[in-house]
Design a protein around this motif. Structure first.
Motif, short mmCIF file in Angstrom:
data_model
loop_
_atom_site.label_atom_id
_atom_site.label_comp_id
_atom_site.label_asym_id
_atom_site.label_seq_id
_atom_site.Cartn_x
_atom_site.Cartn_y
_atom_site.Cartn_z
N ASP A 23 0.84 -1.22 0.00
CA ASP A 23 0.00 0.00 0.00
C ASP A 23 0.86 1.25 0.00
O ASP A 23 0.55 2.23 -0.67
CB ASP A 23 -0.94 0.01 1.21
CG ASP A 23 -2.03 -1.04 1.11
OD1 ASP A 23 -2.36 -1.47 -0.02
OD2 ASP A 23 -2.56 -1.44 2.16
N SER A 26 2.18 1.82 -3.46
CA SER A 26 1.14 2.39 -4.32
C SER A 26 0.98 3.88 -4.09
O SER A 26 0.83 4.66 -5.03
CB SER A 26 -0.19 1.68 -4.09
OG SER A 26 -0.14 0.35 -4.54
N ARG A 27 1.03 4.29 -2.83
CA ARG A 27 0.92 5.72 -2.53
C ARG A 27 2.13 6.50 -3.05
O ARG A 27 1.99 7.63 -3.51
CB ARG A 27 0.75 5.94 -1.04
CG ARG A 27 -0.62 5.50 -0.58
CD ARG A 27 -0.94 6.02 0.78
NE ARG A 27 -2.22 5.46 1.22
CZ ARG A 27 -2.79 5.77 2.36
NH1 ARG A 27 -2.19 6.62 3.19
NH2 ARG A 27 -3.94 5.23 2.69
N SER A 168 2.09 -9.81 -4.93
CA SER A 168 0.82 -9.23 -5.38
C SER A 168 1.04 -8.37 -6.62
O SER A 168 2.16 -8.02 -6.96
CB SER A 168 0.20 -8.36 -4.28
OG SER A 168 0.96 -7.18 -4.06
N ASP A 169 -0.08 -8.02 -7.23
CA ASP A 169 -0.07 -7.00 -8.26
C ASP A 169 0.02 -5.64 -7.59
O ASP A 169 -0.30 -5.50 -6.41
CB ASP A 169 -1.35 -7.06 -9.10
CG ASP A 169 -1.42 -8.29 -10.00
OD1 ASP A 169 -0.35 -8.84 -10.35
OD2 ASP A 169 -2.54 -8.71 -10.33
N GLN A 171 -1.39 -2.01 -6.87
CA GLN A 171 -2.74 -1.45 -6.80
C GLN A 171 -2.91 -0.38 -7.88
O GLN A 171 -1.97 0.35 -8.19
CB GLN A 171 -3.00 -0.82 -5.42
CG GLN A 171 -2.97 -1.84 -4.30
CD GLN A 171 -4.00 -2.93 -4.50
OE1 GLN A 171 -5.16 -2.68 -4.79
NE2 GLN A 171 -3.57 -4.16 -4.36
N PRO A 172 -4.11 -0.26 -8.47
CA PRO A 172 -4.33 0.80 -9.46
C PRO A 172 -4.18 2.17 -8.81
O PRO A 172 -4.34 2.31 -7.60
CB PRO A 172 -5.75 0.58 -9.94
CG PRO A 172 -6.32 -0.55 -9.17
CD PRO A 172 -5.28 -1.07 -8.23
#
Length: 175
Positions: A23, A26-27, A168-169, A171-172
């Protein structure tokens, strides 16, 4: 330079503002987008043992993004990455210490050499599974300009005890 492609390695093994791991990466990607970096593709998120071995740190979460950095030169991109790291609480206290966010230019265009103090490609990338695994996932045929080997070949040449796995992939983007 205009519309230059860069490969940017991302890593974290400490939380920031209650966010950690995939996460947080992603940010960080979203923060780069907000600074005008056009993210073209993202590898998956990889969990890797802390490097170098024996540092007694939590595992890292790593990824590589392919980005169009526009007309930024290596120094301007480096400075932007440091600014984003600081926004995520990065403090540079010790070499190879735990960190909230680490952003490194792996390669930029076909540049090879020193550019205003920035060495490209990253001088130690060929030794590090935490860079090569996500890079080889994204661009297995990417040619290292100095070594004449692809990302996949460099990864295959590392010792098997690398301690890395895709978890994991990415996150969009937010919003």
């Amino acid at each position: 330079m205009h519309n230059t492609t860069a490969w940017i390695a991302m890593g974290t093994n400490m939380p920031f503002a209650g966010v950690s791991g995939a996460d947080l990466l992603s940010r960080a990607r979203d923060a780069l987008l907000s600074e005008g970096v056009s993210v073209l593709r993202c590898s998956g998120v990889w969990q890797t043992a802390a490097w170098p071995a024996g540092t007694n740190q939590p595992d890292y979460f790593n990824a590589v993004i392919e980005a169009d950095v526009g007309d930024r030169d290596p120094r301007a991109l480096f400075d932007l990455l440091r600014l984003v790291e600081e926004r995520f609480g990065r403090a540079r206290r010790e070499r190879w210490g735990a960190r909230t966010l680490d952003l490194d230019i792996v390669a930029m265009g076909g540049l090879s050499g020193f550019f205003d103090g920035i060495e490209l490609p990253h001088p130690r990338m060929a030794e590090r599974a935490f860079v090569l695994a996500p890079l080889a996932e994204l661009a297995p045929g990417w040619p290292h300009p100095g070594l004449g080997r692809t990302a996949a070949e460099l990864l295959a040449g590392l010792p098997p005890a690398g301690g890395y796995r895709r978890i994991s992939d990415f996150q969009p983007p937010a919003g």
